[in-house]
Design a protein around this motif. Structure first.
Motif, short mmCIF file in Angstrom:
data_model
loop_
_atom_site.label_atom_id
_atom_site.label_comp_id
_atom_site.label_asym_id
_atom_site.label_seq_id
_atom_site.Cartn_x
_atom_site.Cartn_y
_atom_site.Cartn_z
N GLY A 208 0.86 -1.27 -0.01
CA GLY A 208 -0.07 -0.17 -0.20
C GLY A 208 0.80 1.51 -0.03
N ALA A 209 2.04 1.24 0.05
CA ALA A 209 2.89 2.33 -0.04
C ALA A 209 2.82 3.22 -1.29
CB ALA A 209 4.45 2.00 -0.11
N LEU A 264 13.13 0.99 4.70
CA LEU A 264 12.91 2.24 5.46
C LEU A 264 11.80 3.33 4.72
CD1 LEU A 264 16.46 2.80 6.55
CD2 LEU A 264 14.78 1.86 7.63
N ASP A 265 11.22 4.24 5.51
CA ASP A 265 10.48 5.32 4.86
C ASP A 265 11.25 6.08 3.59
OD1 ASP A 265 8.15 4.78 6.39
OD2 ASP A 265 9.00 6.08 7.98
N GLU A 266 12.46 6.46 3.81
CA GLU A 266 13.15 7.09 3.09
C GLU A 266 14.73 6.77 3.28
OE1 GLU A 266 12.37 9.13 0.54
OE2 GLU A 266 10.21 9.26 1.00
N HIS A 272 19.35 2.44 -3.29
CA HIS A 272 19.80 1.45 -1.99
C HIS A 272 21.00 1.91 -1.56
CE1 HIS A 272 22.19 -0.39 -5.13
NE2 HIS A 272 21.11 -0.92 -5.80
N GLU A 273 21.18 1.56 -0.30
CA GLU A 273 22.45 1.76 0.49
C GLU A 273 22.51 0.73 1.35
OE1 GLU A 273 21.28 5.39 2.21
OE2 GLU A 273 19.82 4.62 3.81
N ILE A 283 20.98 -4.07 3.83
CA ILE A 283 20.97 -3.66 2.57
C ILE A 283 19.46 -2.70 2.82
CG2 ILE A 283 20.64 -3.90 0.29
CD1 ILE A 283 21.78 -6.65 0.69
N GLN A 284 19.56 -1.21 2.62
CA GLN A 284 18.37 -0.72 2.77
C GLN A 284 17.95 0.08 1.51
OE1 GLN A 284 19.81 0.92 7.17
NE2 GLN A 284 20.13 2.22 5.35
N THR A 285 16.48 0.31 1.60
CA THR A 285 15.83 0.68 0.45
C THR A 285 14.74 1.41 0.78
OG1 THR A 285 15.06 0.49 -1.87
CG2 THR A 285 14.80 -1.27 -0.43
#
Length: 305
Positions: A208-209, A264-266, A272-273, A283-285
């Motif tokens: 739902g994002a 994450l939200d942002e 990605h980072e 690993i974040q996006t």
């Protein structure tokens, strides 16, 4: 077309056909379904409710017993093919869970997205073969083909934390390959490494994002695997497998010996980072960046060390 009332009485020829071609075969067909699905399944059909939808002179009008039998034989054939394929067990598991009444039923639908026939799982937990106006008996064998069954399971009432598309993608695109990739990470870094996709938490963040692709869940498992695979490729490219200093530096920082994916939200990066917190390599996006350039995950890994 409005729903039609049941027939008060069927013609003698129709009743005889039901007795000879459905009633006499019902038990055997239910056993075949039950053997295939691993739990007891039954078929609930009211011929008087079906009969008004069979046009005069049609197959369902003069041979309703044959009609019902062919629908159930077609359902068994389609389910056998789907479940027998690699990853097909997820269909069996979810069908038994979501259609918890373990009943196949029949009903008319005016849903314009249904072409001839299809399937739904209703609030009572029944798997219902549905048919459109003037389509009873048309394309009988296709009522439970994979696309229609997938739609039924995706839209079924459920309290599961992941929808069917996501669970199917994990079963087909992630679970068969992840153990091998985890072993490759451990060999490359010369220590036991655990990969954690945080599937439920990440699904909840994505579902739902705003800004996410509409079909993201259909590739959920494939994308999770791609992030891990991308990080492995970057480590390999940067010679972590052959450089003791690099290995030791990374393992020292990643003291928990865990690599995880989190949404994450942002994030600040374009797609990605990577980050290290509490000894875990993340690993974040973010939802709007989900799946983009996943094969380059970890390209900034050297900056962390």
């Amino acid at each position: 077309m409005p729903r039609l009332p049941p027939a008060e009485k069927l013609p003698l020829a129709a009743r005889k056909n039901l007795r000879d071609e459905w009633d006499s075969k019902k038990g055997e067909l239910e056993k075949k379904l039950s053997d295939l699905l691993g739990v007891a399944w039954t078929v609930e059909v009211d011929p008087k409710a079906l009969f008004p939808y069979a046009e005069e002179g049609s197959y369902g009008n003069h041979s309703p017993g044959n009609l019902i039998t062919e629908y159930i034989e077609g359902a068994h054939s389609q389910l056998s093919y789907i479940i027998g394929r690699t990853g097909g067990e997820i269909y069996k598991t979810d069908l038994n869970d979501l259609a918890h009444a373990h009943v196949i039923a029949f009903d008319y639908t005016d849903d314009s997205s249904v072409y001839y026939n299809g399937a739904v799982v209703n609030e009572q937990g029944q798997l219902v073969i549905v048919f459109r106006e003037n389509a009873l008996g048309t394309n009988i064998s296709s009522a439970l083909e994979e696309g229609k069954l997938k739609k039924a399971l995706q839209t079924a009432p459920s309290t599961k934390p992941l929808n069917f598309h996501a669970r199917l993608s994990l079963a087909e695109d992630y679970e068969p390959k992840i153990a091998e990739l985890q072993a490759k990470f451990s060999k490359l870094l010369n220590t036991d490494i655990t990969l954690n996709n945080n599937a439920e938490a990440n699904f909840a963040k994505l579902n739902g994002a705003e800004g996410i692709d509409s079909d993201w869940d259909q590739g959920f498992g494939r994308t999770l695997f791609s992030y891990f695979e991308g990080l492995y490729s970057q480590l390999e490219y940067n010679k972590f497998g052959s450089d003791d200093m690099l290995q030791e530096a990374l393992v020292e920082e990643v003291s928990a010996k865990k690599i995880e994916i989190r949404v994450l939200d942002e994030i600040k990066a374009s797609y990605h980072e990577v980050a290290i917190e509490d000894g875990i390599l993340y690993i974040q996006t973010a939802p709007k960046k989900w799946a983009y350039n996943a094969s380059y995950a970890g390209e900034k890994i050297m900056d962390l060390l």
